[in-house]
Scaffold this motif. Structure first.
Motif, PDB file in Angstrom:
ATOM      1  N   LEU B  81       0.828  -1.208   0.000  1.00  0.00           N
ATOM      2  CA  LEU B  81       0.000   0.000   0.000  1.00  0.00           C
ATOM      3  C   LEU B  81       0.864   1.260   0.000  1.00  0.00           C
ATOM      4  O   LEU B  81       0.519   2.258  -0.634  1.00  0.00           O
ATOM      5  CB  LEU B  81      -0.949   0.000   1.202  1.00  0.00           C
ATOM      6  CG  LEU B  81      -2.096  -1.006   1.137  1.00  0.00           C
ATOM      7  CD1 LEU B  81      -2.959  -0.898   2.387  1.00  0.00           C
ATOM      8  CD2 LEU B  81      -2.963  -0.792  -0.109  1.00  0.00           C
ATOM      9  N   GLY B  82       1.975   1.213   0.714  1.00  0.00           N
ATOM     10  CA  GLY B  82       2.892   2.354   0.721  1.00  0.00           C
ATOM     11  C   GLY B  82       3.475   2.607  -0.663  1.00  0.00           C
ATOM     12  O   GLY B  82       3.549   3.754  -1.115  1.00  0.00           O
ATOM     13  N   SER B  83       3.866   1.520  -1.356  1.00  0.00           N
ATOM     14  CA  SER B  83       4.415   1.661  -2.721  1.00  0.00           C
ATOM     15  C   SER B  83       3.377   2.274  -3.650  1.00  0.00           C
ATOM     16  O   SER B  83       3.662   3.217  -4.397  1.00  0.00           O
ATOM     17  CB  SER B  83       4.836   0.298  -3.285  1.00  0.00           C
ATOM     18  OG  SER B  83       5.736  -0.344  -2.432  1.00  0.00           O
ATOM     19  N   LEU B  84       2.154   1.716  -3.600  1.00  0.00           N
ATOM     20  CA  LEU B  84       1.099   2.204  -4.495  1.00  0.00           C
ATOM     21  C   LEU B  84       0.695   3.628  -4.133  1.00  0.00           C
ATOM     22  O   LEU B  84       0.462   4.462  -5.017  1.00  0.00           O
ATOM     23  CB  LEU B  84      -0.129   1.283  -4.427  1.00  0.00           C
ATOM     24  CG  LEU B  84       0.077  -0.156  -4.900  1.00  0.00           C
ATOM     25  CD1 LEU B  84      -1.209  -0.954  -4.752  1.00  0.00           C
ATOM     26  CD2 LEU B  84       0.553  -0.182  -6.349  1.00  0.00           C
ATOM     27  N   GLY B  85       0.603   3.893  -2.828  1.00  0.00           N
ATOM     28  CA  GLY B  85       0.196   5.217  -2.383  1.00  0.00           C
ATOM     29  C   GLY B  85       1.218   6.284  -2.727  1.00  0.00           C
ATOM     30  O   GLY B  85       0.864   7.412  -3.057  1.00  0.00           O
ATOM     31  N   LEU B  86       2.486   5.917  -2.671  1.00  0.00           N
ATOM     32  CA  LEU B  86       3.543   6.868  -3.026  1.00  0.00           C
ATOM     33  C   LEU B  86       3.413   7.273  -4.498  1.00  0.00           C
ATOM     34  O   LEU B  86       3.453   8.459  -4.837  1.00  0.00           O
ATOM     35  CB  LEU B  86       4.911   6.230  -2.759  1.00  0.00           C
ATOM     36  CG  LEU B  86       6.146   7.057  -3.103  1.00  0.00           C
ATOM     37  CD1 LEU B  86       6.138   8.384  -2.363  1.00  0.00           C
ATOM     38  CD2 LEU B  86       7.415   6.288  -2.768  1.00  0.00           C
ATOM     39  N   ILE B  87       3.212   6.280  -5.357  1.00  0.00           N
ATOM     40  CA  ILE B  87       3.050   6.576  -6.795  1.00  0.00           C
ATOM     41  C   ILE B  87       1.735   7.318  -7.028  1.00  0.00           C
ATOM     42  O   ILE B  87       1.687   8.322  -7.730  1.00  0.00           O
ATOM     43  CB  ILE B  87       3.091   5.259  -7.610  1.00  0.00           C
ATOM     44  CG1 ILE B  87       4.467   4.606  -7.483  1.00  0.00           C
ATOM     45  CG2 ILE B  87       2.754   5.509  -9.073  1.00  0.00           C
ATOM     46  CD1 ILE B  87       4.512   3.171  -7.925  1.00  0.00           C
ATOM     47  N   GLY B  88       0.662   6.806  -6.412  1.00  0.00           N
ATOM     48  CA  GLY B  88      -0.655   7.412  -6.605  1.00  0.00           C
ATOM     49  C   GLY B  88      -0.717   8.846  -6.108  1.00  0.00           C
ATOM     50  O   GLY B  88      -1.336   9.694  -6.741  1.00  0.00           O
ATOM     51  N   SER B  89      -0.056   9.141  -4.996  1.00  0.00           N
ATOM     52  CA  SER B  89      -0.124  10.488  -4.450  1.00  0.00           C
ATOM     53  C   SER B  89       0.605  11.497  -5.332  1.00  0.00           C
ATOM     54  O   SER B  89       0.328  12.687  -5.286  1.00  0.00           O
ATOM     55  CB  SER B  89       0.457  10.521  -3.028  1.00  0.00           C
ATOM     56  OG  SER B  89       1.841  10.267  -3.061  1.00  0.00           O
ATOM     57  N   VAL B  90       1.530  11.022  -6.140  1.00  0.00           N
ATOM     58  CA  VAL B  90       2.246  11.924  -7.050  1.00  0.00           C
ATOM     59  C   VAL B  90       1.534  12.009  -8.407  1.00  0.00           C
ATOM     60  O   VAL B  90       1.292  13.092  -8.929  1.00  0.00           O
ATOM     61  CB  VAL B  90       3.715  11.464  -7.243  1.00  0.00           C
ATOM     62  CG1 VAL B  90       4.403  12.301  -8.301  1.00  0.00           C
ATOM     63  CG2 VAL B  90       4.466  11.540  -5.926  1.00  0.00           C
ATOM     64  N   ALA B  91       1.158  10.849  -8.960  1.00  0.00           N
ATOM     65  CA  ALA B  91       0.665  10.833 -10.342  1.00  0.00           C
ATOM     66  C   ALA B  91      -0.787  10.400 -10.476  1.00  0.00           C
ATOM     67  O   ALA B  91      -1.316  10.371 -11.588  1.00  0.00           O
ATOM     68  CB  ALA B  91       1.551   9.907 -11.178  1.00  0.00           C
ATOM     69  N   GLY B  92      -1.450  10.048  -9.374  1.00  0.00           N
ATOM     70  CA  GLY B  92      -2.832   9.561  -9.478  1.00  0.00           C
ATOM     71  C   GLY B  92      -2.878   8.265 -10.263  1.00  0.00           C
ATOM     72  O   GLY B  92      -2.044   7.383 -10.061  1.00  0.00           O
ATOM     73  N   ARG B  93      -3.811   8.179 -11.191  1.00  0.00           N
ATOM     74  CA  ARG B  93      -4.001   6.940 -11.935  1.00  0.00           C
ATOM     75  C   ARG B  93      -3.138   6.884 -13.196  1.00  0.00           C
ATOM     76  O   ARG B  93      -3.401   6.074 -14.101  1.00  0.00           O
ATOM     77  CB  ARG B  93      -5.492   6.816 -12.286  1.00  0.00           C
ATOM     78  CG  ARG B  93      -5.968   5.385 -12.252  1.00  0.00           C
ATOM     79  CD  ARG B  93      -7.430   5.217 -12.530  1.00  0.00           C
ATOM     80  NE  ARG B  93      -7.626   3.889 -13.095  1.00  0.00           N
ATOM     81  CZ  ARG B  93      -8.786   3.339 -13.315  1.00  0.00           C
ATOM     82  NH1 ARG B  93      -9.898   3.987 -13.026  1.00  0.00           N
ATOM     83  NH2 ARG B  93      -8.882   2.126 -13.839  1.00  0.00           N
ATOM     84  N   MET B  94      -2.124   7.700 -13.268  1.00  0.00           N
ATOM     85  CA  MET B  94      -1.282   7.755 -14.470  1.00  0.00           C
ATOM     86  C   MET B  94      -0.649   6.409 -14.852  1.00  0.00           C
ATOM     87  O   MET B  94      -0.517   6.126 -16.051  1.00  0.00           O
ATOM     88  CB  MET B  94      -0.187   8.799 -14.279  1.00  0.00           C
ATOM     89  CG  MET B  94       0.398   9.300 -15.566  1.00  0.00           C
ATOM     90  SD  MET B  94       1.481  10.686 -15.251  1.00  0.00           S
ATOM     91  CE  MET B  94       1.809  11.214 -16.916  1.00  0.00           C
ATOM     92  N   PRO B  95      -0.238   5.552 -13.899  1.00  0.00           N
ATOM     93  CA  PRO B  95       0.330   4.248 -14.304  1.00  0.00           C
ATOM     94  C   PRO B  95      -0.621   3.438 -15.189  1.00  0.00           C
ATOM     95  O   PRO B  95      -0.167   2.682 -16.037  1.00  0.00           O
ATOM     96  CB  PRO B  95       0.578   3.540 -12.968  1.00  0.00           C
ATOM     97  CG  PRO B  95       0.762   4.639 -11.978  1.00  0.00           C
ATOM     98  CD  PRO B  95      -0.166   5.730 -12.428  1.00  0.00           C
ATOM     99  N   CYS B  96      -1.940   3.612 -14.995  1.00  0.00           N
ATOM    100  CA  CYS B  96      -2.901   2.865 -15.822  1.00  0.00           C
ATOM    101  C   CYS B  96      -2.764   3.260 -17.296  1.00  0.00           C
ATOM    102  O   CYS B  96      -2.896   2.432 -18.185  1.00  0.00           O
ATOM    103  CB  CYS B  96      -4.335   3.138 -15.366  1.00  0.00           C
ATOM    104  SG  CYS B  96      -4.647   2.762 -13.637  1.00  0.00           S
ATOM    105  N   GLY B  97      -2.533   4.529 -17.543  1.00  0.00           N
ATOM    106  CA  GLY B  97      -2.459   5.008 -18.918  1.00  0.00           C
ATOM    107  C   GLY B  97      -1.074   4.957 -19.518  1.00  0.00           C
ATOM    108  O   GLY B  97      -0.927   4.991 -20.742  1.00  0.00           O
ATOM    109  N   TRP B  98      -0.042   4.898 -18.699  1.00  0.00           N
ATOM    110  CA  TRP B  98       1.323   5.027 -19.209  1.00  0.00           C
ATOM    111  C   TRP B  98       2.209   3.809 -18.965  1.00  0.00           C
ATOM    112  O   TRP B  98       3.264   3.685 -19.582  1.00  0.00           O
ATOM    113  CB  TRP B  98       2.003   6.243 -18.558  1.00  0.00           C
ATOM    114  CG  TRP B  98       1.465   7.537 -19.050  1.00  0.00           C
ATOM    115  CD1 TRP B  98       0.223   8.054 -18.809  1.00  0.00           C
ATOM    116  CD2 TRP B  98       2.131   8.482 -19.889  1.00  0.00           C
ATOM    117  NE1 TRP B  98       0.087   9.262 -19.442  1.00  0.00           N
ATOM    118  CE2 TRP B  98       1.245   9.552 -20.098  1.00  0.00           C
ATOM    119  CE3 TRP B  98       3.400   8.540 -20.477  1.00  0.00           C
ATOM    120  CZ2 TRP B  98       1.576  10.650 -20.879  1.00  0.00           C
ATOM    121  CZ3 TRP B  98       3.739   9.642 -21.244  1.00  0.00           C
ATOM    122  CH2 TRP B  98       2.826  10.679 -21.447  1.00  0.00           C
ATOM    123  N   ILE B  99       1.849   2.938 -18.037  1.00  0.00           N
ATOM    124  CA  ILE B  99       2.754   1.859 -17.633  1.00  0.00           C
ATOM    125  C   ILE B  99       2.131   0.472 -17.780  1.00  0.00           C
ATOM    126  O   ILE B  99       2.794  -0.473 -18.219  1.00  0.00           O
ATOM    127  CB  ILE B  99       3.191   2.092 -16.153  1.00  0.00           C
ATOM    128  CG1 ILE B  99       4.145   3.287 -16.085  1.00  0.00           C
ATOM    129  CG2 ILE B  99       3.830   0.856 -15.564  1.00  0.00           C
ATOM    130  CD1 ILE B  99       4.537   3.694 -14.673  1.00  0.00           C
TER     131      ILE B  99
END
Lengths: 44, 297
Positions: B81-99
């Motif tokens: 959750l910390g890993s996901l939250g760290l990414i999510g708090s910076v980029a939101g749902r951007m990994p879904c569209g870019w990664i």
């Protein structure tokens, strides 16, 4: 306070990440990930 | 921007599945990179996978929570959750569209020249249902006599596991082929139905099922990256809606531009002819009222 919500959210999750590392979750995650998950592949 | 996004999707799909020596060495990669949670949906039992799947890892930690507690170990999924939250708090749902490699697959399938169906909007609540029921509650609550739960989402839903791990491993291993029974047949049918749906509707897995997208989506309104709509510049051409893979209809006020559905592909930002969409990035909001209107507080 709302101005700093993004920053505070990031700090909170860095703290959560650190808690996970400190409590020894990384080896557990690694151990699960290096063995074939039979549930994932539809066997077990 | 679109070219950059395409390159990013290909590069991350290759990085997440870079262990191409599996036919000659061990059936799956067992190195230290598997300690890292990949930010997209990518099964860690895929023979080529180099990192762990956050949803699989989180379920595993919850499924073994009770026996862990009896042994004095508090493994509640904080690392994942910390890993996901760290990414999510910076980029939101951007990994879904870019990664996300599974997002890339859905994009390819939707390009196939077949009749298209619109997405039934009530299904948009699906990811939260799968997250709460299949990823959290069932692994935690349905346990065997020793206290061990199961990875319900992986076992009964996840098509990425069947496609990336199940089919390749069954092709490689005769013993696994013999062991495959009704569960594999069921998961194979789920996969086929979903792949067909992907050809008819844009990103149906992301919008109706994906629990990882549901987690990232929670951060869209608080992340450092924010999209901003300027209604005074909008010419109502609907180019943004036509380009949006998840049909976020913000130009007419139906949806919030930073709603949890948005996968941050930034196509609306790129395509808008009147620059009615802008990007803001930073840990501190300069204009608080714009993002948190008093009526919604």
């Amino acid at each position: 306070m709302k101005r700093f919500l993004p920053l505070l959210t990031t700090i909170a999750f860095i703290a959560l990440l650190a808690l996970g590392i400190w409590s020894g979750e990384v080896p557990v995650v690694w151990h699960k990930a290096i063995t074939v998950c039979l549930s994932c592949i539809g066997i077990g | 921007m679109e070219r950059l996004r395409r390159k990013s999707q290909y590069i991350f799909a290759l990085l997440a599945n870079a262990y191409w020596v599996f036919p000659w060495k061990s059936p799956i990669y067992q190195g230290p990179l598997k300690k890292i949670c990949f930010p997209g949906l990518n099964c860690h039992s895929c023979p080529a996978a180099t990192m762990s799947c956050p949803i699989g890892a989180f379920q595993n930690l919850l499924a073994t929570l009770r026996p862990g507690l009896q042994m004095g170990q508090l493994h509640i999924g904080a690392y994942v959750l910390g890993s996901l939250g760290l990414i999510g708090s910076v980029a939101g749902r951007m990994p879904c569209g870019w990664i996300c490699p599974f997002g890339l697959l859905q994009k390819w399938l939707f390009l196939l020249p077949v009749p298209k169906l619109s997405f039934w909007r009530p299904l948009g609540r699906g990811p939260y249902l799968f997250l709460i029921v299949f990823v959290v509650l069932l692994p935690l609550l349905v346990v065997d006599p020793l206290g061990y739960g199961s990875t319900w989402f992986c076992k009964y839903v996840c098509p990425a596991g069947t496609l990336e791990a199940g089919i390749p491993l069954l092709c490689l291993d005769q013993g696994l082929r013999r062991a495959a029974g009704w569960l594999f047949a069921y998961k194979f049918i789920v996969l086929i139905l979903l792949l067909i749906w992907c050809t008819l509707t844009s990103r149906p897995f992301c919008r109706a099922i994906c629990p990882l997208g549901a987690i990232y989506g929670l951060f869209n309104r608080v992340s450092w990256l924010q999209l901003r709509f300027h209604p005074d510049r909008c010419v109502q051409c609907e180019a943004c809606l036509a380009a949006c893979p998840t049909d976020v209809s913000f130009y007419n006020g139906l949806d919030d531009l930073n709603s949890a559905t948005c996968i941050r592909c930034l196509r609306c930002y790129t395509i808008c002819p009147s620059n009615a969409v802008s990007l803001e990035f930073g840990p501190v909001r300069e204009d608080v009222e714009q993002f948190y209107p008093k009526a919604n507080c």
